[in-house]
Design a protein around this motif. Structure first.
Motif, short mmCIF file in Angstrom:
data_model
loop_
_atom_site.label_atom_id
_atom_site.label_comp_id
_atom_site.label_asym_id
_atom_site.label_seq_id
_atom_site.Cartn_x
_atom_site.Cartn_y
_atom_site.Cartn_z
N TYR A 192 -2.27 -7.82 5.79
CA TYR A 192 -3.01 -9.06 5.56
C TYR A 192 -4.52 -8.81 5.55
O TYR A 192 -5.07 -8.19 6.46
N GLU A 193 -5.17 -9.24 4.48
CA GLU A 193 -6.61 -9.14 4.31
C GLU A 193 -7.17 -7.74 4.54
O GLU A 193 -8.33 -7.57 4.92
N MET A 194 -6.39 -6.73 4.25
CA MET A 194 -6.85 -5.34 4.47
C MET A 194 -8.12 -5.03 3.68
O MET A 194 -9.01 -4.36 4.17
N PHE A 195 -8.18 -5.51 2.43
CA PHE A 195 -9.32 -5.22 1.57
C PHE A 195 -10.13 -6.48 1.23
O PHE A 195 -10.87 -6.49 0.25
N LEU A 196 -10.03 -7.50 2.02
CA LEU A 196 -10.76 -8.75 1.80
C LEU A 196 -12.25 -8.45 1.58
O LEU A 196 -12.87 -7.72 2.34
N ASP A 197 -12.80 -8.98 0.51
CA ASP A 197 -14.23 -8.85 0.19
C ASP A 197 -14.69 -7.42 -0.07
O ASP A 197 -15.88 -7.11 0.09
#
Length: 184
Positions: free
Chosen positions: A151-156
């Protein structure tokens, strides 16, 4: 009944305090570590303060060693702690040794100068938000045995323009690549 409950709460509090006090934090070559098992002689990079401050703020290219020495004993580095390098804004690269098996949540979150990372095949557990907010990240190598992109490992990770999935990946958690505008 009331007396038993108070004794139980006191015992639990004492156990928690004893556990906290027995954690052994130390610095080795500019990185903070915590002993995870004195018996097995293992340690991890120290946890930061969740979503507030990292435990480590190195500059430039960082090479984590396979082993570190503390009080005359040699410890194997097996984990990267929660928020360990959170907002280490001057770290440009990190080399993770093959002794590491776990990278905890938000370990490298908001490392805005980090351009590349190779996670060795020995890593079998990767937490959420591991590389979220690494805005200059362009080169990522994940373990061949990784089954889920967390989850959201590469967010942004806005500079990420391409991504090679290991053949073992069977699931991509929600928002794993959210706002990776370079991939659109």
């Amino acid at each position: 009944m009331y007396k038993t409950r108070i004794l139980t709460v006191l015992a639990a509090t004492l156990l928690a305090l004893t556990t906290k006090v027995s954690a052994q934090d130390f610095e080795y070559n500019g990185i903070n570590y915590t002993v995870t098992s004195a018996e097995d002689k293992t340690c991890k990079t120290s946890d930061g303060i969740n979503w507030e401050a990292g435990a480590n703020n190195p500059v430039g290219d960082v090479v984590l060693p396979e082993t570190v020495v503390y009080n005359g004993d040699t410890y194997t580095v097996t984990e990267i702690g929660i928020c360990s390098f959170f907002e280490a804004e001057s770290m440009t690269a990190i080399t993770i040794p093959p002794t590491v098996t776990k990278i905890d949540r938000a370990a490298f979150m908001r490392c805005t100068a980090l351009t590349g990372i190779v996670i060795p095949n020995t890593v079998t557990e990767i937490g959420t938000h591991t590389l979220a907010g690494c805005s200059t990240l362009t080169d990522v190598t994940l373990p061949d045995n990784l089954q889920t992109i967390p989850y959201e490992m590469f967010l942004d990770c806005v500079a990420l323009t391409e991504f090679n999935f290991p053949p073992s990946v069977t699931a991509i958690d929600d928002y794993a690549f959210y706002h990776c505008i370079g991939m659109y």
